[in-house]
Design a protein around this motif. Sequence first.
Motif, PDB file in Angstrom:
ATOM      1  N   TYR A 241      -6.149  18.977   3.448  1.00  0.00           N
ATOM      2  CA  TYR A 241      -5.823  17.794   4.241  1.00  0.00           C
ATOM      3  C   TYR A 241      -4.574  18.034   5.087  1.00  0.00           C
ATOM      4  N   VAL A 242      -3.586  18.692   4.500  1.00  0.00           N
ATOM      5  CA  VAL A 242      -2.364  19.010   5.242  1.00  0.00           C
ATOM      6  C   VAL A 242      -2.712  19.827   6.484  1.00  0.00           C
TER       7      VAL A 242
ATOM      8  N   GLU B  70       5.945  13.174  14.190  1.00  0.00           N
ATOM      9  CA  GLU B  70       6.920  12.999  13.112  1.00  0.00           C
ATOM     10  C   GLU B  70       6.273  12.644  11.769  1.00  0.00           C
ATOM     11  N   ILE B  71       4.957  12.435  11.764  1.00  0.00           N
ATOM     12  CA  ILE B  71       4.249  12.091  10.526  1.00  0.00           C
ATOM     13  C   ILE B  71       4.302  13.259   9.545  1.00  0.00           C
ATOM     14  N   ASP B  72       4.598  12.960   8.277  1.00  0.00           N
ATOM     15  CA  ASP B  72       4.569  13.966   7.225  1.00  0.00           C
ATOM     16  C   ASP B  72       3.141  14.022   6.670  1.00  0.00           C
ATOM     17  N   PRO B  73       2.414  15.123   6.890  1.00  0.00           N
ATOM     18  CA  PRO B  73       1.017  15.181   6.441  1.00  0.00           C
ATOM     19  C   PRO B  73       0.846  14.977   4.938  1.00  0.00           C
ATOM     20  N   ARG B  74       1.817  15.423   4.134  1.00  0.00           N
ATOM     21  CA  ARG B  74       1.669  15.297   2.679  1.00  0.00           C
ATOM     22  C   ARG B  74       1.779  13.843   2.227  1.00  0.00           C
ATOM     23  N   ILE B  75       2.464  13.024   3.002  1.00  0.00           N
ATOM     24  CA  ILE B  75       2.482  11.597   2.696  1.00  0.00           C
ATOM     25  C   ILE B  75       1.248  10.924   3.281  1.00  0.00           C
ATOM     26  N   ALA B  76       0.897  11.294   4.501  1.00  0.00           N
ATOM     27  CA  ALA B  76      -0.233  10.664   5.186  1.00  0.00           C
ATOM     28  C   ALA B  76      -1.543  10.856   4.432  1.00  0.00           C
TER      29      ALA B  76
ATOM     30  N   PHE C  98      -2.983   8.273   1.902  1.00  0.00           N
ATOM     31  CA  PHE C  98      -3.728   7.091   2.316  1.00  0.00           C
ATOM     32  C   PHE C  98      -5.226   7.281   2.103  1.00  0.00           C
ATOM     33  N   PHE C  99      -5.670   8.536   2.143  1.00  0.00           N
ATOM     34  CA  PHE C  99      -7.090   8.817   1.957  1.00  0.00           C
ATOM     35  C   PHE C  99      -7.445   9.037   0.497  1.00  0.00           C
ATOM     36  N   ILE C 100      -6.693   9.919  -0.171  1.00  0.00           N
ATOM     37  CA  ILE C 100      -7.144  10.384  -1.485  1.00  0.00           C
ATOM     38  C   ILE C 100      -6.624   9.556  -2.658  1.00  0.00           C
ATOM     39  N   SER C 101      -5.443   8.975  -2.530  1.00  0.00           N
ATOM     40  CA  SER C 101      -4.882   8.246  -3.671  1.00  0.00           C
ATOM     41  C   SER C 101      -5.668   6.979  -4.016  1.00  0.00           C
ATOM     42  N   PRO C 102      -6.036   6.149  -3.042  1.00  0.00           N
ATOM     43  CA  PRO C 102      -6.828   4.967  -3.404  1.00  0.00           C
ATOM     44  C   PRO C 102      -8.175   5.328  -4.022  1.00  0.00           C
TER      45      PRO C 102
ATOM     46  N   TYR D 204      -8.712   2.229   8.017  1.00  0.00           N
ATOM     47  CA  TYR D 204      -7.461   1.517   7.770  1.00  0.00           C
ATOM     48  C   TYR D 204      -6.264   2.462   7.929  1.00  0.00           C
ATOM     49  N   ALA D 205      -6.390   3.676   7.403  1.00  0.00           N
ATOM     50  CA  ALA D 205      -5.262   4.609   7.454  1.00  0.00           C
ATOM     51  C   ALA D 205      -4.948   5.037   8.882  1.00  0.00           C
ATOM     52  N   LEU D 206      -5.961   5.303   9.665  1.00  0.00           N
ATOM     53  CA  LEU D 206      -5.731   5.813  11.025  1.00  0.00           C
ATOM     54  C   LEU D 206      -5.386   4.724  12.021  1.00  0.00           C
ATOM     55  N   HIS D 207      -5.880   3.517  11.772  1.00  0.00           N
ATOM     56  CA  HIS D 207      -5.673   2.453  12.773  1.00  0.00           C
ATOM     57  C   HIS D 207      -4.752   1.343  12.300  1.00  0.00           C
ATOM     58  N   GLY D 208      -4.355   1.341  11.044  1.00  0.00           N
ATOM     59  CA  GLY D 208      -3.437   0.332  10.560  1.00  0.00           C
ATOM     60  C   GLY D 208      -4.108  -1.008  10.321  1.00  0.00           C
TER      61      GLY D 208
END
Length: 208
Positions: free
Chosen positions: A148-149, A164-170, A173-177, A200-204
């Motif tokens: 994913y990173v 500026e987005i940190d991929p490891r945090i972003a 939004f996909f895998i944790s839920p 939801y993750a990509l568009h808020g």
Amino acid sequence: MAAQKSAPDTTRRSEKSRRAIYAAALELVAEVGYPRTTIEGIAARAGVGKQTIYRWWGAKADVLLEAFLDLGEQAARDAGKSEREPYVIPDTGDLAADIKAVLRATVDQLKDPRFEAPARALAAEGVVNEQVGREYMAKLMEPSIQLYVDRLRSAQEAGQVRPEIDPRIALEFFISPLAQRWLQYTGPISYEYTDTLVDYALHGLAPR
């Protein structure tokens, strides 16, 4: 003249034993759980001596994690993927479609009885056993997370994700839920669910 007997193929014998041990470990952890799975039990079901297991692995966690990794490799081979070809999340230029596709494949795997029971057992034990949890993370989760990173960084380079987005945090939004819903039975997992997570993750959540 008597026919000359060929020497036994120890490589084949060792591979057969290894396969039997993998199968026994996965079956036992699914049937009785991680705490009640023992090296002795694995050896007995596999039809090998426990010293055979200790010769190759240091602890039952090592056996189970390797067996689970092998299960994933078998699934890749069944899907026609070469062992030498490392898996990557495809980059079609459409980030949403690519992430949705890999999450749909994850849903299929999580619902597969071959994976579900041992995966739940290992994940649950990892919550209360730090050593197992760290090994589970390093050997099973980290390689998937890195995929994913890499895909998110590719999207950043293409200007599809803010730099500026940190991929490891972003990626959480996909895998944790999905992981939480699957582990805690808080709701069904489906393609519709994971597609919605991506949207939801990509568009808020704010009005567009």
